[in-house]
Design a protein around this motif. Structure first.
Motif, PDB file in Angstrom:
ATOM      1  N   ASP A 118     -36.264  27.695  34.370  1.00 21.25           N
ATOM      2  CA  ASP A 118     -37.400  28.196  33.601  1.00 21.25           C
ATOM      3  C   ASP A 118     -37.474  27.380  32.317  1.00 21.25           C
ATOM      4  O   ASP A 118     -36.452  26.957  31.783  1.00 21.25           O
ATOM      5  CB  ASP A 118     -37.287  29.696  33.293  1.00 21.25           C
ATOM      6  N   ARG A 119     -38.696  27.194  31.843  1.00 18.17           N
ATOM      7  CA  ARG A 119     -38.853  26.451  30.587  1.00 18.17           C
ATOM      8  C   ARG A 119     -38.776  27.390  29.387  1.00 18.17           C
ATOM      9  O   ARG A 119     -38.819  26.934  28.259  1.00 18.17           O
ATOM     10  CB  ARG A 119     -40.177  25.672  30.620  1.00 18.17           C
ATOM     11  N   ASP A 152     -38.063  22.341  32.703  1.00 12.95           N
ATOM     12  CA  ASP A 152     -39.397  22.343  33.289  1.00 12.95           C
ATOM     13  C   ASP A 152     -39.240  21.998  34.772  1.00 12.95           C
ATOM     14  O   ASP A 152     -38.441  21.125  35.119  1.00 12.95           O
ATOM     15  CB  ASP A 152     -40.212  21.253  32.568  1.00 12.95           C
ATOM     16  N   TYR A 153     -39.995  22.675  35.634  1.00 10.70           N
ATOM     17  CA  TYR A 153     -39.809  22.370  37.067  1.00 10.70           C
ATOM     18  C   TYR A 153     -40.257  20.959  37.418  1.00 10.70           C
ATOM     19  O   TYR A 153     -39.901  20.425  38.458  1.00 10.70           O
ATOM     20  CB  TYR A 153     -40.455  23.416  37.983  1.00 10.70           C
ATOM     21  N   GLY A 179     -47.352  30.096  36.575  1.00  9.81           N
ATOM     22  CA  GLY A 179     -48.091  30.790  35.514  1.00  9.81           C
ATOM     23  C   GLY A 179     -47.204  31.471  34.513  1.00  9.81           C
ATOM     24  O   GLY A 179     -46.073  31.067  34.271  1.00  9.81           O
ATOM     25  N   GLN A 213     -43.808  37.400  29.012  1.00  5.46           N
ATOM     26  CA  GLN A 213     -44.423  36.512  28.012  1.00  5.46           C
ATOM     27  C   GLN A 213     -45.704  37.133  27.460  1.00  5.46           C
ATOM     28  O   GLN A 213     -45.980  37.052  26.266  1.00  5.46           O
ATOM     29  CB  GLN A 213     -44.709  35.140  28.640  1.00  5.46           C
ATOM     30  N   GLY A 272     -36.752  38.457  39.165  1.00  4.96           N
ATOM     31  CA  GLY A 272     -37.105  39.374  40.252  1.00  4.96           C
ATOM     32  C   GLY A 272     -36.995  38.724  41.624  1.00  4.96           C
ATOM     33  O   GLY A 272     -36.289  39.236  42.510  1.00  4.96           O
ATOM     34  N   HIS A 273     -37.659  37.593  41.810  1.00  2.00           N
ATOM     35  CA  HIS A 273     -37.588  36.927  43.114  1.00  2.00           C
ATOM     36  C   HIS A 273     -36.176  36.393  43.375  1.00  2.00           C
ATOM     37  O   HIS A 273     -35.689  36.440  44.502  1.00  2.00           O
ATOM     38  CB  HIS A 273     -38.591  35.762  43.192  1.00  2.00           C
ATOM     39  N   HIS A 310     -39.862  45.348  36.129  1.00  2.00           N
ATOM     40  CA  HIS A 310     -40.605  44.181  36.588  1.00  2.00           C
ATOM     41  C   HIS A 310     -40.530  44.081  38.101  1.00  2.00           C
ATOM     42  O   HIS A 310     -39.451  44.095  38.680  1.00  2.00           O
ATOM     43  CB  HIS A 310     -40.012  42.922  35.972  1.00  2.00           C
ATOM     44  N   LEU A 349     -38.137  36.676  35.054  1.00  2.00           N
ATOM     45  CA  LEU A 349     -37.236  37.797  34.780  1.00  2.00           C
ATOM     46  C   LEU A 349     -36.226  37.987  35.914  1.00  2.00           C
ATOM     47  O   LEU A 349     -35.517  38.985  35.968  1.00  2.00           O
ATOM     48  CB  LEU A 349     -38.037  39.072  34.559  1.00  2.00           C
ATOM     49  N   ASP A 354     -43.297  30.428  41.473  1.00  2.00           N
ATOM     50  CA  ASP A 354     -44.228  31.545  41.224  1.00  2.00           C
ATOM     51  C   ASP A 354     -44.877  31.188  39.879  1.00  2.00           C
ATOM     52  O   ASP A 354     -44.325  31.474  38.829  1.00  2.00           O
ATOM     53  CB  ASP A 354     -43.389  32.836  41.160  1.00  2.00           C
TER      54      ASP A 354
HETATM   55  C1  LIG Z   1     -44.916  34.382  37.055  1.00  3.85           C
HETATM   56  S1  LIG Z   1     -43.473  34.102  36.123  1.00  3.85           S
HETATM   57  C2  LIG Z   1     -42.198  34.155  37.315  1.00  3.85           C
HETATM   58  C3  LIG Z   1     -41.684  35.533  37.581  1.00  3.85           C
HETATM   59  C4  LIG Z   1     -40.483  35.525  38.506  1.00  3.85           C
HETATM   60  N1  LIG Z   1     -40.826  35.057  39.826  1.00  3.85           N
HETATM   61  C5  LIG Z   1     -39.827  36.896  38.611  1.00  3.85           C
HETATM   62  O1  LIG Z   1     -39.723  37.448  39.712  1.00  3.85           O
HETATM   63  O2  LIG Z   1     -39.419  37.420  37.583  1.00  3.85           O
HETATM   64  C6  LIG Z   1     -43.591  32.413  35.792  1.00  3.85           C
HETATM   65  C7  LIG Z   1     -42.426  31.829  35.028  1.00  3.85           C
HETATM   66  O3  LIG Z   1     -42.521  30.422  35.184  1.00  3.85           O
HETATM   67  C8  LIG Z   1     -42.150  29.803  33.989  1.00  3.85           C
HETATM   68  N2  LIG Z   1     -42.785  28.488  33.979  1.00  3.85           N
HETATM   69  C9  LIG Z   1     -44.097  28.219  33.877  1.00  3.85           C
HETATM   70  N3  LIG Z   1     -44.294  26.889  33.923  1.00  3.85           N
HETATM   71  C10 LIG Z   1     -43.068  26.322  34.086  1.00  3.85           C
HETATM   72  C11 LIG Z   1     -42.607  24.982  34.217  1.00  3.85           C
HETATM   73  N4  LIG Z   1     -43.456  23.964  34.178  1.00  3.85           N
HETATM   74  N5  LIG Z   1     -41.296  24.777  34.388  1.00  3.85           N
HETATM   75  C12 LIG Z   1     -40.416  25.826  34.433  1.00  3.85           C
HETATM   76  N6  LIG Z   1     -40.792  27.101  34.294  1.00  3.85           N
HETATM   77  C13 LIG Z   1     -42.101  27.355  34.128  1.00  3.85           C
HETATM   78  C14 LIG Z   1     -42.643  30.722  32.915  1.00  3.85           C
HETATM   79  O4  LIG Z   1     -41.914  30.510  31.726  1.00  3.85           O
HETATM   80  C15 LIG Z   1     -42.415  32.103  33.531  1.00  3.85           C
HETATM   81  O5  LIG Z   1     -41.172  32.629  33.149  1.00  3.85           O
END
Ligand SMILES: C[S@@+](CC[C@H](N)C(=O)[O-])C[C@H]1O[C@@H](n2cnc3c(N)ncnc32)[C@H](O)[C@@H]1O
Length: 299
Positions: A55-56, A81-82, A105, A110, A38-39, A9, A36, A103
């Motif tokens: 993360d949710r 949830d954020y 979506g 998923q 990464g950031h 990833h 996952l 980040d």
């Molecule tokens: C694009 S991925 C992030 C990838 C991450 N930056 C990485 O480097 O692995 C988006 C993540 O945000 C989480 N997510 C989406 N909406 C959310 C929310 N309202 N609250 C918390 N997490 C959320 C998703 O479950 C998903 O794991």
């Protein structure tokens, strides 16, 4: 699933995220969408002292926990949830942080993992919830949606011009029987969409995206979250947001402008969004539609 089962990833726009967040200064950071990890790993490797990762999705957190285990107690992962950011920070008596990342979506995990119901490429239960501990599934929601409301969801969130036909076909089907699987839904959508010649993408793509955004209420409360997050920045700290959808990007752009217009203590750093470079898009096609915006607290 273990970290080693997960496809390699690569986080989106890594260099831009680091140049904006400047974790080399040290300090405490929040990754609101740890995914996952990464950031989060990048931020910690670049000098952050500590990071809270939200993360949710509990599956994502399990993978992130393995990926980030080497950082020990510099990382705390929280199933949240954020939109609960303020509560998460208050519970830990954290009034201000040195940087926040979101980040937005769905993650590649998923989309690709079996049994989550996000993909039309496999036949599995039509779930689509990022947080499987809460809320109705896509199959549940389709059981009592009005045709017009569904057409609006598919049009707005999927930018699908055949939204009315698709909504009609879905509502007709659920009046007879529940749509239990991704395969059944994809077949209904494909039948409802007129096909002429070569199709660049599967006709179900836009509808699946729209339903995912709807099921997870992805746009609701995004503005409030951004405002809450900006208020938690210490002086000189930045909030960095990556979006993958024009509606999300619009909300981020307008909310950042409103925050900066209301007080000189905040400054928008990205009049135009930063985009991934050609090389990144060639290497990581998921980055294609990414847009990064950032705001800084000046005082
Ligand atoms: C694009 S991925 C992030 C990838 C991450 N930056 C990485 O480097 O692995 C988006 C993540 O945000 C989480 N997510 C989406 N909406 C959310 C929310 N309202 N609250 C918390 N997490 C959320 C998703 O479950 C998903 O794991």
């Amino acid at each position: 699933m273990t970290a080693t089962d997960v496809p390699a990833h690569e986080p989106v726009m890594p260099a831009e995220v680091i140049s904006m967040l400047m974790p080399s200064r040290g300090g405490h950071y929040v990754d609101c969408t740890v995914g996952l990890g990464g950031h989060s790993a990048l931020i910690l490797n670049s000098g952050a002292d500590a990071l809270i990762g939200l993360d949710r999705d509990e599956d994502a957190l399990r993978i992130a926990a393995e990926r980030l285990a080497a950082f020990g107690d510099r990382v705390e992962l929280v199933h949240s949830d954020y939109r609960q950011l303020a509560t998460v920070l208050d519970d830990r008596s954290v009034s201000g942080v040195d940087g926040v990342l979101a980040d937005l979506g769905v993650s590649s995990m998923q989309l690709d993992a079996e049994g989550r119901g996000f993909s039309f490429r496999r036949d599995e239960p039509l779930d689509m919830r990022m947080d499987r501990t809460q809320g109705p599934t896509a199959a549940d929601l389709l059981m009592d949606v009005e045709e017009e409301d569904l057409a609006n969801v598919i049009f707005q969130f999927g930018e699908e011009r055949h939204s009315r036909r698709i909504a009609r076909a879905i509502v007709q089907q659920v009046s007879v029987d529940r749509i239990e699987t991704t395969g059944a839904l994809a077949a209904i959508v494909r039948r409802a969409v007129p096909t002429r010649g070569y199709q660049r993408i599967d006709p179900a793509t836009r509808t699946f995206q729209a339903l995912r955004i709807w099921v997870n209420r992805e746009l609701e409360g995004l503005d409030t979250f951004l405002t809450d997050a900006s208020r938690r920045l210490l002086t000189g700290a930045r909030l960095v947001v990556i979006t993958f959808h024009s509606l999300e990007d619009r909300i981020v752009k307008h909310t950042f402008r409103a925050i900066a217009a209301a007080s000189e203590a905040w400054q928008v750093l990205t009049r135009k969004p930063m985009l991934p470079g050609d090389e990144e898009v060639a290497r990581n096609p998921r980055a294609r539609s990414a847009k990064l915006r950032a705001i800084e607290r000046l005082a």
